[in-house]
Enzyme design. Structure first.
Site, PDB file in Angstrom:
ATOM      1  N   ASP A 174     -25.079  10.091  15.569  1.00 23.33           N
ATOM      2  CA  ASP A 174     -24.658   9.002  15.778  1.00 23.33           C
ATOM      3  C   ASP A 174     -24.633   8.488  17.117  1.00 23.33           C
ATOM      4  O   ASP A 174     -24.163   7.365  17.668  1.00 23.33           O
ATOM      5  CB  ASP A 174     -23.073   8.857  15.450  1.00 23.33           C
ATOM      6  CG  ASP A 174     -23.036   8.866  13.891  1.00 23.33           C
ATOM      7  OD1 ASP A 174     -22.144   9.682  13.207  1.00 23.33           O
ATOM      8  OD2 ASP A 174     -23.743   8.079  13.170  1.00 23.33           O
ATOM      9  N   HIS A 210     -19.350  18.398  16.210  1.00 28.63           N
ATOM     10  CA  HIS A 210     -19.733  18.204  14.661  1.00 28.63           C
ATOM     11  C   HIS A 210     -19.028  19.646  14.132  1.00 28.63           C
ATOM     12  O   HIS A 210     -18.670  20.472  14.914  1.00 28.63           O
ATOM     13  CB  HIS A 210     -21.082  18.447  14.738  1.00 28.63           C
ATOM     14  CG  HIS A 210     -21.833  17.932  13.604  1.00 28.63           C
ATOM     15  ND1 HIS A 210     -21.788  19.067  12.194  1.00 28.63           N
ATOM     16  CD2 HIS A 210     -22.250  16.653  13.161  1.00 28.63           C
ATOM     17  CE1 HIS A 210     -22.214  18.364  11.207  1.00 28.63           C
ATOM     18  NE2 HIS A 210     -22.398  17.021  11.557  1.00 28.63           N
ATOM     19  N   HIS A 221     -16.676   9.513  10.693  1.00 32.01           N
ATOM     20  CA  HIS A 221     -17.868   9.895   9.880  1.00 32.01           C
ATOM     21  C   HIS A 221     -18.889   8.824  10.212  1.00 32.01           C
ATOM     22  O   HIS A 221     -19.525   8.850  11.343  1.00 32.01           O
ATOM     23  CB  HIS A 221     -17.676  10.267   8.563  1.00 32.01           C
ATOM     24  CG  HIS A 221     -18.479  10.548   7.490  1.00 32.01           C
ATOM     25  ND1 HIS A 221     -19.624  11.320   7.871  1.00 32.01           N
ATOM     26  CD2 HIS A 221     -18.649  10.582   6.189  1.00 32.01           C
ATOM     27  CE1 HIS A 221     -20.447  11.609   6.809  1.00 32.01           C
ATOM     28  NE2 HIS A 221     -19.619  11.366   5.832  1.00 32.01           N
TER      29      HIS A 221
HETATM   30  C1  SDX Z   1     -21.145  12.576  11.172  1.00 28.23           C
HETATM   31  O1  SDX Z   1     -20.459  16.586   8.432  1.00 28.23           O
HETATM   32  C2  SDX Z   1     -21.346  15.921   8.759  1.00 28.23           C
HETATM   33  O2  SDX Z   1     -22.420  16.415   8.534  1.00 28.23           O
HETATM   34  C3  SDX Z   1     -21.140  14.686   9.153  1.00 28.23           C
HETATM   35  C4  SDX Z   1     -22.460  13.757   9.688  1.00 28.23           C
HETATM   36  C5  SDX Z   1     -23.406  13.581   8.511  1.00 28.23           C
HETATM   37  O3  SDX Z   1     -24.611  13.481   8.697  1.00 28.23           O
HETATM   38  O4  SDX Z   1     -22.774  13.433   7.331  1.00 28.23           O
HETATM   39  O5  SDX Z   1     -23.206  14.628  10.354  1.00 28.23           O
HETATM   40  C6  SDX Z   1     -22.272  12.517  10.140  1.00 28.23           C
HETATM   41  O6  SDX Z   1     -20.148  12.318  10.838  1.00 28.23           O
HETATM   42  C7  SDX Z   1     -21.144  13.094  12.612  1.00 28.23           C
HETATM   43  C8  SDX Z   1     -20.117  12.946  13.203  1.00 28.23           C
HETATM   44  C9  SDX Z   1     -19.769  11.671  13.696  1.00 28.23           C
HETATM   45  N1  SDX Z   1     -18.394  11.580  14.266  1.00 28.23           N
HETATM   46  C10 SDX Z   1     -18.117  11.412  15.616  1.00 28.23           C
HETATM   47  O7  SDX Z   1     -18.774  11.350  16.605  1.00 28.23           O
HETATM   48  C11 SDX Z   1     -16.647  11.300  16.036  1.00 28.23           C
HETATM   49  C12 SDX Z   1     -16.279  12.300  17.155  1.00 28.23           C
HETATM   50  N2  SDX Z   1     -16.287  13.616  16.611  1.00 28.23           N
HETATM   51  C13 SDX Z   1     -15.067  14.021  16.388  1.00 28.23           C
HETATM   52  O8  SDX Z   1     -14.250  13.090  15.731  1.00 28.23           O
HETATM   53  C14 SDX Z   1     -15.234  15.356  15.922  1.00 28.23           C
HETATM   54  O9  SDX Z   1     -15.993  16.119  16.408  1.00 28.23           O
HETATM   55  C15 SDX Z   1     -15.600  15.516  14.253  1.00 28.23           C
HETATM   56  C16 SDX Z   1     -14.798  14.854  13.475  1.00 28.23           C
HETATM   57  C17 SDX Z   1     -17.192  15.109  14.273  1.00 28.23           C
HETATM   58  C18 SDX Z   1     -15.660  17.127  13.860  1.00 28.23           C
HETATM   59  O10 SDX Z   1     -14.336  17.545  14.008  1.00 28.23           O
HETATM   60  P1  SDX Z   1     -13.714  18.985  13.878  1.00 28.23           P
HETATM   61  O11 SDX Z   1     -14.896  19.973  13.355  1.00 28.23           O
HETATM   62  O12 SDX Z   1     -12.456  18.833  12.664  1.00 28.23           O
HETATM   63  O13 SDX Z   1     -13.335  19.610  15.213  1.00 28.23           O
HETATM   64  P2  SDX Z   1     -12.123  19.250  15.786  1.00 28.23           P
HETATM   65  O14 SDX Z   1     -11.598  18.000  15.569  1.00 28.23           O
HETATM   66  O15 SDX Z   1     -11.189  20.339  15.427  1.00 28.23           O
HETATM   67  O16 SDX Z   1     -12.564  19.572  17.286  1.00 28.23           O
HETATM   68  C19 SDX Z   1     -12.485  20.855  17.925  1.00 28.23           C
HETATM   69  C20 SDX Z   1     -12.064  20.688  19.178  1.00 28.23           C
HETATM   70  C21 SDX Z   1     -10.784  19.758  19.624  1.00 28.23           C
HETATM   71  O17 SDX Z   1     -10.266  20.232  20.780  1.00 28.23           O
HETATM   72  P3  SDX Z   1      -8.708  21.235  20.835  1.00 28.23           P
HETATM   73  O18 SDX Z   1      -7.642  20.111  20.022  1.00 28.23           O
HETATM   74  O19 SDX Z   1      -8.893  22.468  19.956  1.00 28.23           O
HETATM   75  O20 SDX Z   1      -8.536  21.368  22.296  1.00 28.23           O
HETATM   76  O21 SDX Z   1     -13.041  19.682  19.962  1.00 28.23           O
HETATM   77  C22 SDX Z   1     -12.284  18.460  20.606  1.00 28.23           C
HETATM   78  C23 SDX Z   1     -10.980  18.647  19.674  1.00 28.23           C
HETATM   79  O22 SDX Z   1      -9.873  17.971  20.201  1.00 28.23           O
HETATM   80  N3  SDX Z   1     -13.254  17.367  20.039  1.00 28.23           N
HETATM   81  C24 SDX Z   1     -13.328  16.205  20.688  1.00 28.23           C
HETATM   82  C25 SDX Z   1     -14.166  15.484  20.292  1.00 28.23           C
HETATM   83  N4  SDX Z   1     -14.639  16.229  19.015  1.00 28.23           N
HETATM   84  C26 SDX Z   1     -13.951  17.350  18.773  1.00 28.23           C
HETATM   85  N5  SDX Z   1     -13.001  15.952  22.101  1.00 28.23           N
HETATM   86  C27 SDX Z   1     -13.308  14.779  22.483  1.00 28.23           C
HETATM   87  N6  SDX Z   1     -14.258  14.220  21.913  1.00 28.23           N
HETATM   88  C28 SDX Z   1     -14.674  14.369  20.716  1.00 28.23           C
HETATM   89  N7  SDX Z   1     -15.863  13.377  20.189  1.00 28.23           N
END
Ligand code: SDX
Length: 448
Positions: free
Chosen positions: A362, A306, A267
């Protein structure tokens, strides 16, 4: 056509008419669907609430497909261009842009509540020198509930206003104090002659100067970043504020729960993790190998992806524009070249495009913070400062919503049932536990 669903339960052949309102069905309406009369009835199982609306809200609208973000109906692009963070904070809390006199009173009230109780300094002195600033901020915000016990009167409109003012006003002070503590430097008190963002930079950076006035262009860039981080509908930390606030605890304790949730690397902690990732990649030539590591799941592309945006996060687009402006003032940063190459290649790679992974808020923000001379441990603290106005606006909206009740989710129970207690002497298992007791060395350096 009626706004209903007709559900046929193939276990019984029975059909049910379920109302559809606002593109949703009410979870409770599913409870009538049973096999036996004394069954509990159907629930919805939705880990991470990926498809569950927890509330009605008029504060922030996001269209993840189109990459749209609006606060009280105003596009984020216009607010960044024409407004200020404190004016956006007012908009989030009260729902309308303030008139001149309203804005003047709001800014006056925030400006004149930036000091924290002197005992907070003694409280901060209890932390190790290398304590992470988010851990200190989390404790400081929670401690506010003890300095302002009247905050418990959550039905009192004046107390709610004062909580909003105090939290928005004191967050930069608590944040700057946590930074100065980590450097062993004396705390710098707020300067009421400075604007909100400039005052924060001064409390972070002033040394022996009688007056410290940061470069106005840098303060403006930080104010825009504050606008971009102010609210984001029901993200993890806002959901935490609402859930904790639903117990009718005071707003300071509820916002402390938001700080704790934001601390997580998935997050708000992602901005700090992005800088660490870029440093580990070290040079542009290493980008292809790093992306292979992401695709083989040995790495995560921090700052990408996201839950809602399945397109470019509009905030990332705005921040990237400001990165160029700020670096033009403060000098180039080789990490920007790595970030740009990483983004370019990821957006051309089917692994990322097929998963709808784009830069989020971010991804570039840390480069601006670094250019402002802010250490990476402070990045999430900088996120928490403006998100406070979103948290308190959402907390107020929740308390004004007659539909809201204490948050208490259900579960699918997977454990044992009806077991008989066995005396310790009669239990089966290893005769004795070998090896030393568990012990982890205290980290020699700042905790990440
Ligand atoms: C913020 O919610 C908000 O509004 C948050 C925010 C706010 O203003 O409050 O916008 C701020 O938190 C932004 C997000 C910051 N976090 C990151 O940058 C961390 C990296 N991102 C991930 O951890 C992820 O994308 C999330 C947590 C942000 C979202 O996760 P989801 O929606 O649960 O998506 P998921 O984990 O189910 O991913 C879907 C697919 C998966 O692949 P498969 O397993 O289906 O093959 O995408 C892949 C994930 O493995 N994936 C990534 C990835 N994010 C998702 N693969 C590599 N790198 C990534 N960053």
């Amino acid at each position: 056509m009626a706004d209903t669903l007709t559900i046929t339960d193939n276990r019984t052949g029975k059909s049910y008419e379920i109302d559809v309102t606002d593109e949703t069905v009410r979870g409770l309406d599913l409870r009538q669907i049973k096999v036996e009369e004394d069954d509990f009835g159907l629930m919805v199982y939705d880990p991470g609430y990926t498809n569950t609306a927890s509330c009605r809200s008029a504060i922030t609208y996001i269209d993840g497909e189109a990459g749209v973000l609006q606060h009280r109906g105003y596009p984020i692009e216009e607010l960044c261009e024409k407004s200020s963070y404190l004016e956006v904070a007012y908009l989030l809390v009260f729902g309308e842009l303030p008139t001149g006199p309203q804005l003047e009173r709001w800014v006056y009230d925030v400006t004149h509540h930036t000091f924290v109780h002197e005992d907070m300094k003694a409280f901060y002195r209890g932390f190790r020198h290398d304590a992470h600033p988010m851990g200190i901020l989390l404790a400081g915000v929670g401690a506010m509930s003890t300095f302002y016990p009247d905050g418990k009167q959550i039905e009192d409109e004046e107390e709610r206003y004062m909580a909003a003012i105090r939290l928005i006003a004191k967050m930069p002070t608590l944040a700057a104090f946590s930074y100065r503590h980590s450097l062993g430097l004396p705390y710098v008190y707020p300067d009421n002659d400075l604007g909100y963002a400039a005052n924060f930079l001064a409390m972070m950076r002033r040394m022996t100067e009688i007056k410290y006035a940061p470069d106005e262009r840098l303060a403006k860039a930080l104010d825009v970043l504050f606008i971009l981080h102010a609210d984001h509908e029901q993200n993890c930390s806002t959901a935490a504020v609402r859930a904790v606030g639903s117990s009718q605890v005071d707003p300071y304790s509820a916002v402390a729960a938001g700080v704790a949730a934001l601390y997580g690397p998935l997050h708000g902690g992602a901005n700090e993790a992005v800088l660490r990732m870029l440093r580990r990649i070290e040079k542009v030539e290493n980008v292809p190998d790093f992306l292979e590591g992401v695709k083989s799941r040995e790495e995560k592309l921090m700052g990408f992806g996201h839950r809602v945006y399945k397109n470019y996060d509009p905030r990332a687009r705005i921040i990237k524009k400001h990165v160029d402006e700020v670096l033009a003032l403060t000098g180039d940063n080789p990490l920007l070249d790595i970030a740009t190459e990483l983004e370019k290649r990821a957006l051309e790679d089917e692994y990322f495009t097929s998963r709808r992974l784009y830069p989020n808020v971010d991804y570039y923000s840390g480069l601006i913070y670094e250019a402002l001379g802010i250490p990476s441990e402070m990045f999430t603290v900088i996120f928490a400062i403006p998100r406070t106005s979103g948290w308190i606006a959402q907390w107020m909206e929740m308390h004004g919503d007659s539909e809201q009740r204490i948050a208490r989710p259900r579960q699918i129970y997977t454990g044992e049932r009806d077991r008989t207690y066995v005396d310790v002497a009669d239990r089966e298992g290893p005769e004795k536990i070998t090896g030393p007791p568990a012990r982890r060395p205290v980290r020699a350096r700042r905790g990440a």
